[in-house]
Design a protein around this motif. Sequence first.
Motif, PDB file in Angstrom:
ATOM      1  N   VAL A  25       0.826  -1.199   0.000  1.00  0.00           N
ATOM      2  CA  VAL A  25       0.000   0.000   0.000  1.00  0.00           C
ATOM      3  C   VAL A  25       0.863   1.252   0.000  1.00  0.00           C
ATOM      4  O   VAL A  25       1.815   1.358   0.785  1.00  0.00           O
ATOM      5  N   ASP A  26       0.507   2.191  -0.866  1.00  0.00           N
ATOM      6  CA  ASP A  26       1.009   3.559  -0.787  1.00  0.00           C
ATOM      7  C   ASP A  26      -0.154   4.362  -0.228  1.00  0.00           C
ATOM      8  O   ASP A  26      -1.135   4.619  -0.930  1.00  0.00           O
ATOM      9  N   ALA A  27      -0.061   4.734   1.030  1.00  0.00           N
ATOM     10  CA  ALA A  27      -1.172   5.404   1.708  1.00  0.00           C
ATOM     11  C   ALA A  27      -1.323   6.865   1.300  1.00  0.00           C
ATOM     12  O   ALA A  27      -2.340   7.478   1.605  1.00  0.00           O
ATOM     13  N   HIS A  81      -6.747   7.851   3.245  1.00  0.00           N
ATOM     14  CA  HIS A  81      -6.086   6.642   3.736  1.00  0.00           C
ATOM     15  C   HIS A  81      -6.697   6.161   5.043  1.00  0.00           C
ATOM     16  O   HIS A  81      -6.559   5.000   5.404  1.00  0.00           O
ATOM     17  N   ALA A  82      -7.406   7.032   5.746  1.00  0.00           N
ATOM     18  CA  ALA A  82      -8.088   6.645   6.989  1.00  0.00           C
ATOM     19  C   ALA A  82      -9.170   5.605   6.731  1.00  0.00           C
ATOM     20  O   ALA A  82      -9.578   4.889   7.646  1.00  0.00           O
ATOM     21  N   ASN A  83      -9.623   5.494   5.487  1.00  0.00           N
ATOM     22  CA  ASN A  83     -10.686   4.549   5.135  1.00  0.00           C
ATOM     23  C   ASN A  83     -10.159   3.260   4.519  1.00  0.00           C
ATOM     24  O   ASN A  83     -10.905   2.536   3.856  1.00  0.00           O
ATOM     25  N   ILE A  84      -8.913   2.943   4.752  1.00  0.00           N
ATOM     26  CA  ILE A  84      -8.284   1.769   4.148  1.00  0.00           C
ATOM     27  C   ILE A  84      -9.050   0.481   4.427  1.00  0.00           C
ATOM     28  O   ILE A  84      -9.125  -0.407   3.581  1.00  0.00           O
ATOM     29  N   LEU A  85      -9.672   0.371   5.606  1.00  0.00           N
ATOM     30  CA  LEU A  85     -10.402  -0.854   5.950  1.00  0.00           C
ATOM     31  C   LEU A  85     -11.676  -1.040   5.115  1.00  0.00           C
ATOM     32  O   LEU A  85     -12.231  -2.135   5.072  1.00  0.00           O
ATOM     33  N   SER A  86     -12.110   0.002   4.432  1.00  0.00           N
ATOM     34  CA  SER A  86     -13.254  -0.125   3.518  1.00  0.00           C
ATOM     35  C   SER A  86     -12.845  -0.814   2.216  1.00  0.00           C
ATOM     36  O   SER A  86     -13.702  -1.247   1.451  1.00  0.00           O
ATOM     37  N   ILE A 120      -2.772   5.051  10.119  1.00  0.00           N
ATOM     38  CA  ILE A 120      -1.671   4.240  10.642  1.00  0.00           C
ATOM     39  C   ILE A 120      -2.225   3.090  11.482  1.00  0.00           C
ATOM     40  O   ILE A 120      -1.793   1.939  11.338  1.00  0.00           O
ATOM     41  N   THR A 121      -3.176   3.381  12.342  1.00  0.00           N
ATOM     42  CA  THR A 121      -3.787   2.355  13.196  1.00  0.00           C
ATOM     43  C   THR A 121      -4.395   1.241  12.351  1.00  0.00           C
ATOM     44  O   THR A 121      -4.135   0.049  12.591  1.00  0.00           O
ATOM     45  N   LEU A 124      -1.691  -0.750  10.510  1.00  0.00           N
ATOM     46  CA  LEU A 124      -0.982  -1.674  11.412  1.00  0.00           C
ATOM     47  C   LEU A 124      -1.822  -2.920  11.683  1.00  0.00           C
ATOM     48  O   LEU A 124      -1.280  -4.014  11.839  1.00  0.00           O
ATOM     49  N   GLN A 125      -3.137  -2.758  11.737  1.00  0.00           N
ATOM     50  CA  GLN A 125      -4.019  -3.920  11.894  1.00  0.00           C
ATOM     51  C   GLN A 125      -3.882  -4.861  10.700  1.00  0.00           C
ATOM     52  O   GLN A 125      -3.875  -6.078  10.855  1.00  0.00           O
ATOM     53  N   LEU A 126      -3.773  -4.283   9.512  1.00  0.00           N
ATOM     54  CA  LEU A 126      -3.667  -5.075   8.288  1.00  0.00           C
ATOM     55  C   LEU A 126      -2.263  -5.628   8.047  1.00  0.00           C
ATOM     56  O   LEU A 126      -2.105  -6.635   7.356  1.00  0.00           O
TER      57      LEU A 126
END
Length: 191
Positions: A25-27, A81-86, A120-121, A124-126
Amino acid sequence: MAVANAVLMAHRLMRPKLRAASLVVDATAGNGRDTLFLAENTAHTAVVWAFDIQQQALTKTKQLLTKQLLIDKVRLVLDSHANILSYLHQPVDAVMFNLGYLPGGDRQINTCPDTTIKAITHSLQLLAVGGLMTIAAYPGYEHGRQECQSVQEYLASLKQETFAIACWSMVNQRNNPPVLYIIEKMKEQTD
């Protein structure tokens, strides 16, 4: 060897991890340089996700990747990038952040401490065990200084049993040079 550049140092540290990477990923896509670096240094079967909130950034990134014949392995996302989990639900091997504003763009549009910490949080989970994250921060202007401080405080709060975290910077440069944070996930989080 160029050691006076935080982004090049991030590339140098990241490159060995990318050889076996399948999802990276490039955030902060920006002008596409880190996205290109990730695409060039991963296997042809790897997938690169690149996030940015500015269409201008994704357009430049797409042009650069198309010119280098690497666009097919990249997924460009017009979102924070805060929505990466979507978008991502499986482990990622590497994540790169290059904070601040889009070079050549509107300097009023910056990454923000709250969404950066959220990103970032989630990243890090991913991040897979053994995976690497780099964060280039720019304390040379007031907004960047605040964001760099927030990132440092957040990273300092993470469990050392789970993450190995280092900080790199030039100690003899004037004007608050960039700071590079390097995070390796040592084991799964247990919180």
